[in-house]
Structures are given as C-alpha cells and as structure tokens.
Design an enzyme around this catalytic site. Structure first.
Site, PDB file in Angstrom:
ATOM      1  N   GLU A 118       0.858  -1.206   0.000  1.00 55.00           N
ATOM      2  CA  GLU A 118       0.000   0.000   0.000  1.00 55.00           C
ATOM      3  C   GLU A 118       0.886   1.246   0.000  1.00 55.00           C
ATOM      4  OE1 GLU A 118      -2.829  -0.885  -0.683  1.00 55.00           O
ATOM      5  OE2 GLU A 118      -3.588  -2.505   0.561  1.00 55.00           O
ATOM      6  N   HIS A 121       2.116   1.858  -3.420  1.00 54.64           N
ATOM      7  CA  HIS A 121       1.080   2.441  -4.279  1.00 54.64           C
ATOM      8  C   HIS A 121       0.976   3.949  -4.057  1.00 54.64           C
ATOM      9  CE1 HIS A 121      -0.954  -1.795  -4.297  1.00 54.64           C
ATOM     10  NE2 HIS A 121       0.254  -1.789  -4.818  1.00 54.64           N
ATOM     11  N   TYR A 127       4.807   9.796  -7.226  1.00 51.40           N
ATOM     12  CA  TYR A 127       5.799   9.841  -8.314  1.00 51.40           C
ATOM     13  C   TYR A 127       5.175  10.388  -9.601  1.00 51.40           C
ATOM     14  CZ  TYR A 127       9.600   8.039 -11.275  1.00 51.40           C
ATOM     15  OH  TYR A 127      10.633   7.903 -12.160  1.00 51.40           O
ATOM     16  N   GLU A 191     -10.919  -2.640  -1.889  1.00 52.73           N
ATOM     17  CA  GLU A 191      -9.931  -3.175  -2.826  1.00 52.73           C
ATOM     18  C   GLU A 191     -10.600  -3.807  -4.045  1.00 52.73           C
ATOM     19  OE1 GLU A 191      -6.305  -3.483  -1.294  1.00 52.73           O
ATOM     20  OE2 GLU A 191      -6.793  -4.750   0.427  1.00 52.73           O
ATOM     21  N   GLU A 225      -3.476  -5.204  -6.157  1.00 55.90           N
ATOM     22  CA  GLU A 225      -4.822  -5.107  -5.564  1.00 55.90           C
ATOM     23  C   GLU A 225      -5.607  -6.392  -5.768  1.00 55.90           C
ATOM     24  OE1 GLU A 225      -5.665  -3.122  -3.423  1.00 55.90           O
ATOM     25  OE2 GLU A 225      -4.230  -1.514  -3.755  1.00 55.90           O
ATOM     26  N   HIS A 228      -4.501  -8.609  -3.132  1.00 55.15           N
ATOM     27  CA  HIS A 228      -5.051  -8.212  -1.826  1.00 55.15           C
ATOM     28  C   HIS A 228      -6.499  -8.691  -1.699  1.00 55.15           C
ATOM     29  CE1 HIS A 228      -2.108  -4.530  -1.673  1.00 55.15           C
ATOM     30  NE2 HIS A 228      -1.488  -5.681  -1.774  1.00 55.15           N
TER      31      HIS A 228
HETATM   32 FE    FE Z   1      -4.561  -2.906  -1.398  1.00 52.20          FE
END
Ligand code: FE
Length: 344
Positions: A118, A121, A127, A191, A225, A228
C-alpha cells in the site's frame, strides 16, 4: 503479554485467524493458514518500485497542448485524486485495525507485506504527481473536496469506528461479526470495487497510447490489488470455516446490501466526475462494469449475485490477465506471474 517458560508446544489445531487458543503470534510454525504464506511469497515475487518505470513520454504528452483534451486532463487528475488517499486508508486499516486482532502468525506475515505494498502504491501516485509537475496539495486533498470521492472515503471509514477503539476486542459474537464486516468492506468493496472505475479510465488512456507510464504504474497496482482482494476473500472464507456461526443469513444480507450501496457510490463517482463519459466509456458502460465486478466479489465469498450483468470491458480482464497478451503494454515487457494467480 509475558511469555511462559515451558516445553509445551503450540498445537496447529489451535491456530485460528482470530481468537486462536493460547495464540503465540510470534511462532510462524506450525503453520496452518498456508494460503497466507503463499500470498506472502507471491507478493515478494511481484515486487516492483514506481521509480523503475519510465515517465518521459507521459511528461511530454502532459506538457504538449495537442495530446490530451481538457476533459482528459480533468479525468486523469480526478482519478489520481481518488487513488492518492485510497491506499493510505487501506494501509491504516491493516496496521491499526486488522493486524492486532489476527492470531495467525502467517496471516500477520502477509499483512506486513501488504502494508508495504500500500505504501508503494501511494509512492507511485506521488511519483506521477511529481513527474508531471501537478499540484500535489490539490490532488491529495481531493478526497475532501470532491463530494463523490469524499462519500466513498466516508463510507469506508465508518467501518473503522469501533475497530480502531483501543478497547475493541474480538471474542464474542457481536465483535467478531463487526471484525468480519470490516474485512468484507475493505477487501470486497475498497480493494474490490472502489478502485475499478478509476482503473478503467487509466487503461482507457493506455488503449489510446496516452499516459502509458502512469498506466504501467497502475497496472502493477491493479495486480497487487487483485492479490489483496484474493487474500481478503481467503481470510473471510477461512473465518467462515472456523466460526460458521458468524455467517448468518442476516449477516449475508447485510454484506450484500453494503455491496449494493458501494455500487451506487462508485457509479455516482464515475458519472459525476466524467459526466460526458471518458475514453470511450459511457455512463452505461461504467454502470455495467461496476455491477459486473460487484457480482464477482459476491460470488468470491459464496454469496448469490445481484445484477447478472455481462462484462462490458473484456479488455479490462486482459489488463489483469497479462500473461496472455504481453504486447498489450507499449512500454516494456514485464515478467508477470501466471494468469491463474490473478483470477478473481
Ligand atoms: Fe490494497
């Protein structure tokens, strides 16, 4: 808690996701929940960093006046506006709510990996913002300023109430159900649903050869994801096996209704942020896609589907099922895991 000086060994049959008997959460062995260990290894195999991805073409396209329309510039930033805070909400839930109630050491191992992902991400969004020279203060504050993003975040955060309370403990029917509800909301909805219109918009850009560096970042994020989500669903399924009394018909209805509520929130997000549609995706397209993925999430935890809608964007599955079509990406070929690992 002080440890006891003893030769008595941990019995694997006492291991539980929550409420493990005499749970010693620092002994990884004997391991019972091997799906979590597999997920941990998968996460390591998939390791990536945002700075490995070239952003030069995106910078040129963003600076040029002839590549992106005003609607597209707006859509790109709104999508980032949702993303930038969403992974931090997910990370907080893992670290501050989920982790301390989990009594399976191997599940805890995976949660540590997931929390790091996470962070990666959030780093990726940072960025992108930095590479393109966007106004970070504005983008990172969108979850407070744009009503439909605010409503998604508020919906999610309302399920932390209680669980974040330092006095909250699992161990009785009501609190165990509350904990399970939190897992369902974060895995299946946060998610599993709330990222997906935004993913579709970004891959819409990619399909037109626009902002492909950003899209590659998001592609790695979507791969993470989906892992997850899969892990969260395995967690829910295992708690159902270990404590079947929690999965009552009323509880199943409650989860189904929450998913329906999430579908409406997600549809409102897509249609208020992109009122004229975007990248060839119409309001109907968003509706169908959100319904389609909601049905998949229900199915994944053994609940009946609600919508029966066909997938209007088969190309979204291609974006996940990467092994099948390596040239889908214009940037570079990536060593992806087997497609099977990416199935919902
Ligand atoms: Fe996640």
């Amino acid at each position: 808690m002080p440890i006891e000086f003893t030769t008595k060994r941990t019995n694997v049959n006492d291991r539980r996701i929550i409420n493990g008997k005499d749970a010693d959460v620092v002994q990884l062995h004997p391991m019972k929940h091997t799906f979590a260990w597999d997920a941990y290894n998968m996460g390591n195999t998939n390791h990536w960093l945002p700075t490995e991805i070239g952003m030069q073409k995106d910078v040129e396209q963003w600076r040029s006046n002839s590549v992106l329309t005003e609607d597209e510039r707006h859509a790109f930033q709104v999508v980032l506006g949702f993303f930038t805070t969403a992974d931090s909400l997910a990370a907080n839930n893992i670290v501050l709510a989920t982790y301390r109630h989990i009594t399976s050491p191997e599940v805890r191992m995976y949660l540590l990996r997931q929390a790091y992902e996470e962070a990666i991400h959030t780093h990726a969004y940072q960025y992108i913002v930095e590479s393109l020279g966007l106004d970070g203060g504005s983008i990172f504050n969108m979850y407070r300023e744009i009503e439909s993003i605010y409503n998604k975040a508020s919906f999610i955060l309302s399920f932390n109430e209680g669980i974040f309370d330092p006095n909250f403990k699992t161990g009785d029917f009501e609190s165990d159900q509350k904990f399970l509800e939190n897992l369902c909301v974060f895995s299946l909805i946060m998610e599993g649903i709330f990222f997906y219109s935004a993913f579709a918009v970004i891959f819409g850009f990619q399909r037109q050869g626009k902002m492909v560096g950003s899209a590659e970042q998001i592609q790695y994020i979507m791969r993470d994801e989906s892992n997850h989500l899969n892990f969260g669903a395995d967690l829910i399924e295992t708690i159902k096996e270990e404590q079947p009394e929690l999965w009552t018909p009323e509880f199943q209805d409650r989860i189904t209704n929450l998913i329906k509520e999430a579908v409406d929130l997600e549809y409102t997000f897509a249609t208020t942020c992109f009122p004229r549609g975007i990248m060839g995706i119409s309001q109907d397209g968003f509706r169908q896609y959100i319904e389609y993925i909601a049905d998949r999430r229900l199915q994944r935890v053994g609940l009946p589907i609600v919508y029966g809608t066909e997938n209007p964007f088969p190309w979204m599955s291609e974006a996940v099922d990467i092994a099948k079509e390596k040239n889908f990406f214009e940037t570079r070929v990536i060593e992806y895991q087997t497609g099977g690992a990416l199935e919902w």
